[in-house]
Each structure stands twice: as C-alpha cells, then as structure tokens.
Design a protein around this motif. Structure first.
Motif: not given
Length: 171
Positions: A46-49, A68-71, A73-78
């Motif tokens: 989830s947008g890890s750096t 991977r999600a670039d931004l 957000g737990k909801g987004r990646i789930l």
C-alpha cells in the motif's frame, strides 16, 4: 497442465512493513499450507516507500505474490488485492499478526459451513497489550458502528476476516 486455482486467497496488507514481512510470511505460510494446501498469499503493498514489495519478491516464496497500489490506504489495497484473488474463499490478515494466524482455522471452518463472512475479534489479552488511548478509540469506534448499523460484531477493525468470494464480489 494448468495448475488448479487456490481454494483460499489470503491478503496481507502492508505499508512500510519490509522489516517484519519475512518473519510474518515464515509464520503464516506453514500454518496456511496446513490449513488449506491449495492457497495463495497476496502481499498488498500500500504505497510503501521502504521497498516492501521488492523485499517480498526477493524472498521468492512459492504461492506468494505482490499487488501494489501507488497511493497508501488499507481500504484501497484491500479492494485491489481481493479483486485479484483467485480463491473461492478470500480474506486478509494484518502483517503485524496482532490477530494470531491460528485464528484462521475457526474462521475458515465457519465459511466452509456456509457463512458468507467470518470475522476475528481481539481477545481481552491482546487488547491489553495496546496503548490505553488506542483501546479507548477502538472501543468507542466499535460502539458507534454498532449503534449506527445495528451490528453485533465485537470488533469492526479486526485485522483478520474471511469471506466467500461470491458473497464479497458484489460488495
């Protein structure tokens, strides 16, 4: 010959968890394989750096892939990782293993018995380990959600849930 699809897909959402994911996977994978040999693990980066996804790929563990999600957000990646899951039963377990991996067994049994979803709840013992303010905020949130939606779940934020994929897809 095409390999059979997994029966169980488990997402591990992760944001900047490179330091703990190897240990997490070394605990989760054997338990998961014993519980359901036809399973897959999807690490949802989830947008890890900190190179979380790269670290998981370097491990080269069979049955483990990264979405991977670039931004962040737990909801987004789930949402994204669960949409890419191939199992008939899908779910997630947080990378910190605050909910022990052994919790998956009774949840999987409930879904196999016909439940659309099975949700873990923190025990009083694990809840005591969290800081007092975090416990207060969590309990308040759970009470408000329960009142607003008529939910009887004891823990709406638990980091471990399983679903029948066909029941989750419309949601």
């Amino acid at each position: 010959m095409t390999p059979e699809p997994p029966i169980l897909s488990l997402v591990i959402p992760a944001r900047n968890e490179a330091a703990i994911l190897e240990d997490t996977l070394r605990v989760v994978l054997p338990a998961l394989r014993e519980l359901e040999p036809r399973s897959e693990v999807i690490v949802g980066d989830s947008g890890s750096t900190d190179g979380t996804g790269d670290r998981v790929r370097e491990l080269g563990l069979p049955g483990v892939r990264v979405v991977r999600a670039d931004l962040p957000g737990k909801g987004r990646i789930l949402s994204r990782a669960l949409a890419e899951a191939r199992g008939g039963i899908v779910g997630f377990l947080d990378a910190d293993l605050e909910i022990p991996v052994g919790t998956l067994a009774p949840l999987l049994a409930r879904v196999r018995q016909g439940a659309d979803a099975a949700v873990a709840a923190k025990t009083p013992e694990t809840d005591r380990e969290r800081p007092r303010l975090r416990r207060f905020v969590s309990r308040t949130y759970n009470a408000v959600v329960g009142l607003l939606f008529g939910s009887r779940l004891p823990d709406h934020q638990a980091g471990c849930k399983l679903f029948r994929a066909d029941a989750l897809a419309p949601v």
